[in-house]
Design an enzyme around this catalytic site. Structure first.
Site, PDB file in Angstrom:
ATOM      1  CB  SER A 157      11.908   8.481   9.798  1.00  0.00           C
ATOM      2  OG  SER A 157      11.716   9.134   8.551  1.00  0.00           O
TER       3      SER A 157
ATOM      4  CG  ASP B 142       9.918   3.651   3.708  1.00  0.00           C
ATOM      5  OD1 ASP B 142       9.286   4.640   3.305  1.00  0.00           O
ATOM      6  OD2 ASP B 142      10.655   3.674   4.705  1.00  0.00           O
TER       7      ASP B 142
ATOM      8  CG  HIS C 228       8.392   5.809   6.432  1.00  0.00           C
ATOM      9  ND1 HIS C 228       9.750   5.799   6.174  1.00  0.00           N
ATOM     10  CD2 HIS C 228       8.179   6.865   7.269  1.00  0.00           C
ATOM     11  CE1 HIS C 228      10.334   6.813   6.811  1.00  0.00           C
ATOM     12  NE2 HIS C 228       9.400   7.462   7.488  1.00  0.00           N
TER      13      HIS C 228
END
Length: 265
Positions: A114, A216, A246
């Site tokens: 991320s 996601d 995610h």
């Protein structure tokens, strides 16, 4: 598997006025059989830490295969010093660069999750500018939230929330992953604009493998494809996980993660 013992890397503040930051690092040295192979370094996400399921899965793999592995917490995260609300992308980039330079030996595969994928690409750029691209053996990016403060955050906020951030300096965003909300500060947004990558070519200076869930809600899979388009000078592959979210932390996701690392290694 033996637990690694935390050590500390000290990083001076950007303005040299605040107290130095104490960055907690856990380093697993390579076994003699793994000393000639690339090590792995973990760069976590926004409000995540080095005890996440993915980081621990890589640590187990590294222990089993004699690979060197480094994981750390940015300032304001996990075991490191500082308050999260004071953090910025530039500050966390400096933390990551300090750990790469002080706690790794030889070429490394950066695994960024991320926000950590954005930090990883910024680290790659900084190392290239400094003539240190030989430190990079590859990058595995999980749900890469490159430029997230602008493209995935500011651009999505309502006018009322933007006004609150500009007026009060902070807005607390409810978290889908726990009871603690995320503080989104004006400093985070404004300083983040100094580090935006999309809009021009992005160079990793190494092979890149992206893992992206198609369910996601934080980082849409189309955003990952945009990053692929910008990585025009590097060998890039992407795995789209049709039912992946995610976090991509299910057992089958962890298998994909380790396979991506081994493919580059």
């Amino acid at each position: 598997m033996n637990e690694t013992v935390p050590s500390v890397v000290t990083v001076s503040s950007l303005d040299h006025k605040s107290a130095p930051r104490r960055i907690a690092v856990r380093r697993r040295p390579a076994a003699p059989s793994g000393e000639t192979r690339p090590g792995v370094i973990w760069m976590g996400g926004f409000m995540s830490d080095m005890q996440s399921g993915k980081a621990l899965a890589i640590d187990r793999w590294a222990a089993e295969h004699g690979r060197g592995f480094v994981r750390f917490d940015y300032s304001g995260h996990g075991e490191s010093s500082g308050d999260f609300v004071d953090g910025t992308i530039g500050q966390w980039l400096d933390d990551a660069l300090a750990v790469v330079r002080s706690s790794t030996d030889g070429p490394q595969i950066i695994v960024g999750s991320s926000m950590g994928a954005w930090i990883a690409m910024l680290v790659a750029r900084a190392l290239a500018v400094a003539g240190e691209s030989d430190r990079l053996a590859g990058a595995v990016l999980i749900a890469p939230a490159v430029d997230f403060t602008e493209t995935l955050m500011w651009d999505r906020l309502t006018p009322d929330i933007r006004e609150q951030i500009e007026r009060d300096g902070v807005w607390y965003r409810p978290s889908p992953y726990g009871e603690t909300p995320y503080p989104i500060t004006r400093a985070l947004i404004e300083e983040g604009r100094r580090h935006l990558l999309l809009g021009s070519n992005v160079e990793a200076h190494c092979p890149v493998h992206i893992l992206q869930g198609m369910r996601d809600s934080d980082v849409p899979w189309q955003h990952a494809l945009t990053l692929v388009e910008h990585l025009a000078a590097d060998p890039v592959s992407i795995t789209l996980v049709r039912d992946g979210d995610h976090r991509l932390s299910r057992d089958e996701d962890l298998v994909r993660l380790i396979a991506a690392i081994e493919q580059i290694a």
